[in-house]
Design an enzyme around this catalytic site. Structure first.
Site: not given
Length: 333
Positions: A97, A204, A220, A289, A62, A287, A292, A227
């Site tokens: 506000c 993300r 990994d 495997g 506002e 994110e 989990l 990106r």
């Protein structure tokens, strides 16, 4: 109160769509505050300015839109404000506000959703008592009104979840191969399509934290960076690693910090979620495997599940399913 004095519903609905889009552009950059968008209209319904809250400590939506109108020399022409979240009433890092609105020429307000934070709520009543015409978007006489209200509720769902449940909104992203597995083929880090990767990076972008497990790190060494989409976030994103056995390599932790992550190691999920909430995180993206992931699913710990299924035909796009649970907000005014 009557709606006879309000602008035509089509003008209000279009302004609200733009307010939502402005706010969504900064989702993931405003924690511990929610993303909020605001549009100023003149007496004909023409848009004078639009703005969004961009980061904690900066102008709320506002105040930002009122400042934009001053800069455009149209402040005195403001008739209506359309805002995705009820104007706040408390003094934090910025003034209330509701008081900024009262110091403006705005006579009418359309609000998307009530503020779920008891310390900040009450702006609608404050403005109505001061003589402003106030209404909520779900009461708009327009076929899209209920859908717009639901979008406003989803926009602040992470903020509401942290306020009501003491943990971040949890988004589980799960990519599945044709045979239902989660492991990429040898030598690859993913098996999803370009569109699915863009979706993943968008998830993300809006998250304040990424939760993963040490097994994923060892398998990994993922970057977890944003990106493929623009990322307005300035503060470091948190990377929370569940690692009971202390297996995460020190070199990986150092490299993650160099990528502007605030990294932490954890032994159990409840303590991790409480710590993230205490740090102001609104949304956490899981994110990880299969082991989990199954732990989160077995504990029924999720608010949104994004399931990307590889199509059997290599030429076809992935099949994407998004399951969203109702956020802890109330649409009724």
């Amino acid at each position: 109160m009557t709606t006879r004095r309000f602008l035509p519903p089509d003008r209000v609905a279009e302004a609200f769509r733009q307010a939502l889009a402005a706010a969504e552009a900064f989702a993931g950059a405003t924690a511990p505050n929610p993303p909020v968008g605001c549009v100023a209209l003149d007496a004909t319904g023409a848009i004078l300015a639009l703005a969004a809250h961009q980061r904690a400590g900066g102008d709320h939506a506002e105040a930002a839109v009122l400042a934009a109108c001053r800069g455009l020399d149209c402040f005195d022409r403001i008739d209506t404000l359309v805002v995705t979240l009820e104007p706040c009433t408390h003094h934090g890092r910025t003034p209330p506000c509701a008081e900024a609105v009262l110091a403006s020429p705005a006579k009418r307000l359309w609000i998307g959703i009530r503020d779920p934070n008891p310390a900040a709520a009450g702006g609608a009543e404050r403005l109505a008592r001061a003589g402003r015409d106030v209404a909520f978007i779900h009461d708009l006489d327009h076929p899209d009104a209920s859908g717009l209200a639901r979008q406003a509720a989803r926009l602040i769902a992470p903020f509401a979840t942290r306020s009501a449940r003491g943990r971040p909104w949890l988004t589980l992203k799960q990519a599945l191969t044709v045979d239902g597995g989660m492991i990429p083929p040898p030598g690859a880090k993913t098996f999803t399509s370009a569109d699915s990767l863009t979706l993943a990076h968008g998830l993300r972008r809006r998250a304040d934290a990424v939760i993963t497990g040490s097994g994923t790190i060892l398998a990994d060494a993922p970057l977890f960076t944003v990106r493929r989409v623009a990322d307005p976030r300035r503060a470091p994103r948190r990377l929370a690693i569940l690692d009971r056995r202390g297996r995460t390599p020190a070199a990986y932790l150092e490299a993650a910090r160099a990528r502007n992550f605030e990294v932490s190691l954890h032994h159990d999920i409840p303590a991790l979620l409480a710590e993230l909430a205490a740090a102001g995180a609104l949304e956490a993206l899981v994110e990880c495997g299969p082991t989990l992931m199954e732990t989160f699913l077995a504990a029924d710990l999720w608010d949104e599940r994004v399931i990307v299924r590889q199509d059997p035909d290599p030429g076809e796009p992935d099949r994407i399913e998004i399951l969203t649970r109702p956020p802890p907000v109330h649409l009724a005014a």
